[in-house]
Design an enzyme around this catalytic site. Sequence first.
Site, short mmCIF file in Angstrom:
data_model
loop_
_atom_site.label_atom_id
_atom_site.label_comp_id
_atom_site.label_asym_id
_atom_site.label_seq_id
_atom_site.Cartn_x
_atom_site.Cartn_y
_atom_site.Cartn_z
CD GLU A 174 -2.81 -1.31 2.37
OE1 GLU A 174 -2.86 -0.34 3.16
OE2 GLU A 174 -3.47 -2.36 2.55
CG ASN A 217 -0.26 -7.14 -1.26
OD1 ASN A 217 -0.81 -7.86 -2.08
ND2 ASN A 217 -0.77 -6.95 -0.04
CG HIS A 253 -9.34 -6.09 1.23
ND1 HIS A 253 -9.67 -7.21 1.98
CD2 HIS A 253 -8.03 -5.84 1.47
CE1 HIS A 253 -8.60 -7.60 2.67
NE2 HIS A 253 -7.59 -6.79 2.37
CD GLU A 282 -4.17 -8.15 2.07
OE1 GLU A 282 -5.04 -7.47 2.68
OE2 GLU A 282 -2.98 -7.82 2.00
CG ASP A 284 -12.35 -9.21 2.38
OD1 ASP A 284 -12.33 -8.27 1.55
OD2 ASP A 284 -11.82 -9.10 3.50
#
Length: 388
Positions: A174, A217, A253, A282, A284
């Site tokens: 990030e 990432n 995400h 990651e 979801d």
Amino acid sequence: MRARSARLLLGAGLAAGMLAAAPAASAERPPGLAKQDTLAWLAPDDLEIGAAVAGGGHHQNQDYPPPFYEDEEYRELLATEFTSLTPENQLKWDFVHPAPDEYNFEAADDIVAFAEENGQDVRGHVLIWHSQNPAWLEEGDYTDAELRGILRDHITTVVGRYAGQIDQWEVANEIFDGSGNLRTEENIWLRELGPGIIADAFRWAHEAAPEAELFLNDYGAEGINAKSDAYYQLAQDLLADGVPIHGMGLQAHLGLMYGFDPSLQENLQRFDDLGLATAITELDVRMELPESGEPTPAQIAEQAEWFSSTLEACVAVEGCQSFTLWGASDLYSWVPHTFEGQGSATPWTEDLERKPAYCALQQTLAEATQPQRYAHHPAHEECRQLLG
């Protein structure tokens, strides 16, 4: 990545030994189904199916005991459904390096040992980030040389400890904002040491574990946009400078309220064309819940489609060899604790019951590997009924 055959042998033995301890619903399944009715069993040989292992972070403030240590059903699910594990918070700075001269490796050690026992890979998360840093680091009065020394010691110590055990590391996490600008105010390393520290971090990690794959990432970079363009340019610059960068991780995400970006596969492919590995790191899919707290049928169906579409994009790109879900139970999901009124973000309920999202993943994997065999498998019928 370890040989698929070794994983299958270990998984078969584990599943056979767990049948007696499985929940009643699982015990009623036909013999042999427990080890075959999983994402791990259906995954292609060259694709790791992963999950974040709950612990640290928001879990420390909840009224449930530590999930990885106390929830046996959750541990069984981690062992049988997945071929890769990522410590959710246990390798972040505030957890693993709580004081200048103190490292806390116990939780990460236990996850790595668990993965070894079950023939699973491990992803390391994370080395450079603007969040979840300890106060001693963020509030310390350090010279530039001292900060460089702190970061190098941390990377050398943490990555070196797991050399040969952790296969992939998210080195820089990030580092761009949504407009594609470096986070030079939020990120202590970028603010104090400049953007050159990114290349240094990759070099130090490579020195500590030469066989590990090293990744950028981020979230919000799933499709082609300003943020992913910035990463695309950075990746090219690092490669041109001979920096040991091996992959690009897209967190994924996702939220139903924001729409699904159809350029995901194209984005993965352009990083693949640079010769980089790619990964969904990651995943979801959260949603704004009605007052009842339960998702609507329309939300459930759309969520399943998004999980499937994300996996399809990864499977379609040769270099996308790691696909990780950020949580394997709504009970332990970070979403409700971060986004008020949102939740139901994982493919399992709080009681570890499978949702249509799970079956969508399972069927997507089956279509990529063994559609005919799966069509006559009892698991197919269970998921067909669940998906309606």
